[in-house]
Design a protein around this motif. Sequence first.
Motif, PDB file in Angstrom:
ATOM      1  N   ARG A   8      -4.090   7.226  -1.929  1.00  0.00           N
ATOM      2  CA  ARG A   8      -4.675   8.539  -2.205  1.00  0.00           C
ATOM      3  C   ARG A   8      -5.548   8.503  -3.458  1.00  0.00           C
ATOM      4  O   ARG A   8      -6.601   9.124  -3.488  1.00  0.00           O
ATOM      5  N   ALA A   9      -5.128   7.789  -4.480  1.00  0.00           N
ATOM      6  CA  ALA A   9      -5.938   7.676  -5.696  1.00  0.00           C
ATOM      7  C   ALA A   9      -7.218   6.899  -5.412  1.00  0.00           C
ATOM      8  O   ALA A   9      -8.296   7.243  -5.918  1.00  0.00           O
ATOM      9  N   ILE A  10      -7.126   5.857  -4.595  1.00  0.00           N
ATOM     10  CA  ILE A  10      -8.310   5.082  -4.220  1.00  0.00           C
ATOM     11  C   ILE A  10      -9.280   5.969  -3.441  1.00  0.00           C
ATOM     12  O   ILE A  10     -10.487   5.974  -3.717  1.00  0.00           O
ATOM     13  N   LEU A  11      -8.769   6.717  -2.479  1.00  0.00           N
ATOM     14  CA  LEU A  11      -9.642   7.579  -1.682  1.00  0.00           C
ATOM     15  C   LEU A  11     -10.300   8.650  -2.542  1.00  0.00           C
ATOM     16  O   LEU A  11     -11.481   8.969  -2.354  1.00  0.00           O
ATOM     17  N   ILE A  23       0.863  -1.173   0.000  1.00  0.00           N
ATOM     18  CA  ILE A  23       0.000   0.000   0.000  1.00  0.00           C
ATOM     19  C   ILE A  23       0.906   1.232   0.000  1.00  0.00           C
ATOM     20  O   ILE A  23       1.757   1.386   0.875  1.00  0.00           O
ATOM     21  N   GLU A  24       0.729   2.083  -0.999  1.00  0.00           N
ATOM     22  CA  GLU A  24       1.530   3.291  -1.135  1.00  0.00           C
ATOM     23  C   GLU A  24       0.590   4.475  -1.306  1.00  0.00           C
ATOM     24  O   GLU A  24      -0.567   4.306  -1.681  1.00  0.00           O
ATOM     25  N   GLU A  25       1.095   5.667  -1.048  1.00  0.00           N
ATOM     26  CA  GLU A  25       0.262   6.865  -1.216  1.00  0.00           C
ATOM     27  C   GLU A  25      -0.065   7.081  -2.687  1.00  0.00           C
ATOM     28  O   GLU A  25      -1.214   7.282  -3.054  1.00  0.00           O
ATOM     29  N   PHE A  26       0.946   7.076  -3.543  1.00  0.00           N
ATOM     30  CA  PHE A  26       0.816   7.258  -4.987  1.00  0.00           C
ATOM     31  C   PHE A  26       1.847   6.388  -5.681  1.00  0.00           C
ATOM     32  O   PHE A  26       2.845   5.998  -5.076  1.00  0.00           O
ATOM     33  N   ALA A  27       1.632   6.156  -6.971  1.00  0.00           N
ATOM     34  CA  ALA A  27       2.667   5.527  -7.795  1.00  0.00           C
ATOM     35  C   ALA A  27       3.828   6.507  -7.918  1.00  0.00           C
ATOM     36  O   ALA A  27       3.626   7.726  -7.912  1.00  0.00           O
ATOM     37  N   ASP A  28       5.042   5.980  -8.027  1.00  0.00           N
ATOM     38  CA  ASP A  28       6.201   6.872  -8.163  1.00  0.00           C
ATOM     39  C   ASP A  28       6.254   7.473  -9.572  1.00  0.00           C
ATOM     40  O   ASP A  28       5.578   7.012 -10.497  1.00  0.00           O
ATOM     41  N   ASP A  29       7.044   8.522  -9.710  1.00  0.00           N
ATOM     42  CA  ASP A  29       7.121   9.252 -10.981  1.00  0.00           C
ATOM     43  C   ASP A  29       7.575   8.355 -12.136  1.00  0.00           C
ATOM     44  O   ASP A  29       7.071   8.473 -13.251  1.00  0.00           O
ATOM     45  N   ALA A  30       8.524   7.460 -11.880  1.00  0.00           N
ATOM     46  CA  ALA A  30       9.021   6.585 -12.947  1.00  0.00           C
ATOM     47  C   ALA A  30       7.905   5.683 -13.469  1.00  0.00           C
ATOM     48  O   ALA A  30       7.772   5.486 -14.684  1.00  0.00           O
ATOM     49  N   THR A  31       7.091   5.151 -12.563  1.00  0.00           N
ATOM     50  CA  THR A  31       5.975   4.292 -12.972  1.00  0.00           C
ATOM     51  C   THR A  31       4.956   5.088 -13.772  1.00  0.00           C
ATOM     52  O   THR A  31       4.486   4.635 -14.825  1.00  0.00           O
ATOM     53  N   ASP A  73       5.447   7.831 -15.478  1.00  0.00           N
ATOM     54  CA  ASP A  73       6.041   8.171 -16.775  1.00  0.00           C
ATOM     55  C   ASP A  73       6.007   6.976 -17.724  1.00  0.00           C
ATOM     56  O   ASP A  73       5.655   7.113 -18.896  1.00  0.00           O
ATOM     57  N   GLU A  74       6.375   5.803 -17.200  1.00  0.00           N
ATOM     58  CA  GLU A  74       6.400   4.578 -18.016  1.00  0.00           C
ATOM     59  C   GLU A  74       5.017   4.249 -18.570  1.00  0.00           C
ATOM     60  O   GLU A  74       4.877   3.759 -19.686  1.00  0.00           O
ATOM     61  N   MET A  75       3.978   4.553 -17.783  1.00  0.00           N
ATOM     62  CA  MET A  75       2.612   4.251 -18.196  1.00  0.00           C
ATOM     63  C   MET A  75       1.951   5.402 -18.951  1.00  0.00           C
ATOM     64  O   MET A  75       0.812   5.265 -19.402  1.00  0.00           O
ATOM     65  N   GLY A  76       2.649   6.521 -19.073  1.00  0.00           N
ATOM     66  CA  GLY A  76       2.092   7.668 -19.781  1.00  0.00           C
ATOM     67  C   GLY A  76       0.973   8.356 -19.010  1.00  0.00           C
ATOM     68  O   GLY A  76       0.058   8.915 -19.607  1.00  0.00           O
ATOM     69  N   ILE A  77       1.058   8.309 -17.694  1.00  0.00           N
ATOM     70  CA  ILE A  77       0.033   8.912 -16.838  1.00  0.00           C
ATOM     71  C   ILE A  77       0.622  10.173 -16.202  1.00  0.00           C
ATOM     72  O   ILE A  77       1.665  10.111 -15.551  1.00  0.00           O
ATOM     73  N   GLU A  78      -0.054  11.288 -16.404  1.00  0.00           N
ATOM     74  CA  GLU A  78       0.432  12.549 -15.840  1.00  0.00           C
ATOM     75  C   GLU A  78      -0.096  12.805 -14.433  1.00  0.00           C
ATOM     76  O   GLU A  78       0.596  13.361 -13.599  1.00  0.00           O
ATOM     77  N   ASN A  79      -1.330  12.412 -14.183  1.00  0.00           N
ATOM     78  CA  ASN A  79      -1.976  12.692 -12.901  1.00  0.00           C
ATOM     79  C   ASN A  79      -1.912  11.450 -12.017  1.00  0.00           C
ATOM     80  O   ASN A  79      -2.522  10.434 -12.343  1.00  0.00           O
ATOM     81  N   GLU A 129      -4.917   9.148 -11.163  1.00  0.00           N
ATOM     82  CA  GLU A 129      -5.538   8.288 -12.173  1.00  0.00           C
ATOM     83  C   GLU A 129      -5.151   6.816 -12.044  1.00  0.00           C
ATOM     84  O   GLU A 129      -5.712   5.973 -12.733  1.00  0.00           O
ATOM     85  N   LEU A 130      -4.204   6.502 -11.181  1.00  0.00           N
ATOM     86  CA  LEU A 130      -3.750   5.115 -11.040  1.00  0.00           C
ATOM     87  C   LEU A 130      -4.035   4.632  -9.622  1.00  0.00           C
ATOM     88  O   LEU A 130      -3.395   5.069  -8.669  1.00  0.00           O
TER      89      LEU A 130
END
Length: 133
Positions: free
Chosen positions: A89-92, A40-48, A50-56, A59-60
């Motif tokens: 945080r994204a789930i909430l 369980i993490e607050e958010f996905a890290d920036d590298a993940t 970027d790799e998935m093409g997600i800016e916000n 959204e993940l």
Amino acid sequence: MNEGQTLAPGADRIEAIARATIAKLPPAFARHLGDVVLKIEEFADDATLDEMGIENPFELTGLYTGLPIGAKSVDHSGTMPDMIHLFRRAILDEWVETGVTLEALVAHVVIHEIGHHFGLSDADMHALEEMAG
């Protein structure tokens, strides 16, 4: 939120819901999840992101990292363990926006990521979600 609850559910609550969901799965699925790490993490890290093409990062909500069971071989020994990442945080945020129960939302995300572990189609994931409901 539960009546009288003033703080957002923490990582421990998200993990408890996720583990309860996994415990409800049919034994044929559950026995192949023992080595999968639940993180369980607050958010996905920036590298993940970027790799998935997600800016916000909102959204993940979840991510499976690893190889689907059918793609594993002895050549993959010594690799990182398979993981299901849940992004609190994204789930909430989605919970507040959609009005579904937190339990239903976390279950949906967990089962979707478990589906990737098994290499399931979206239809198969939906059927698995029905079994665990």
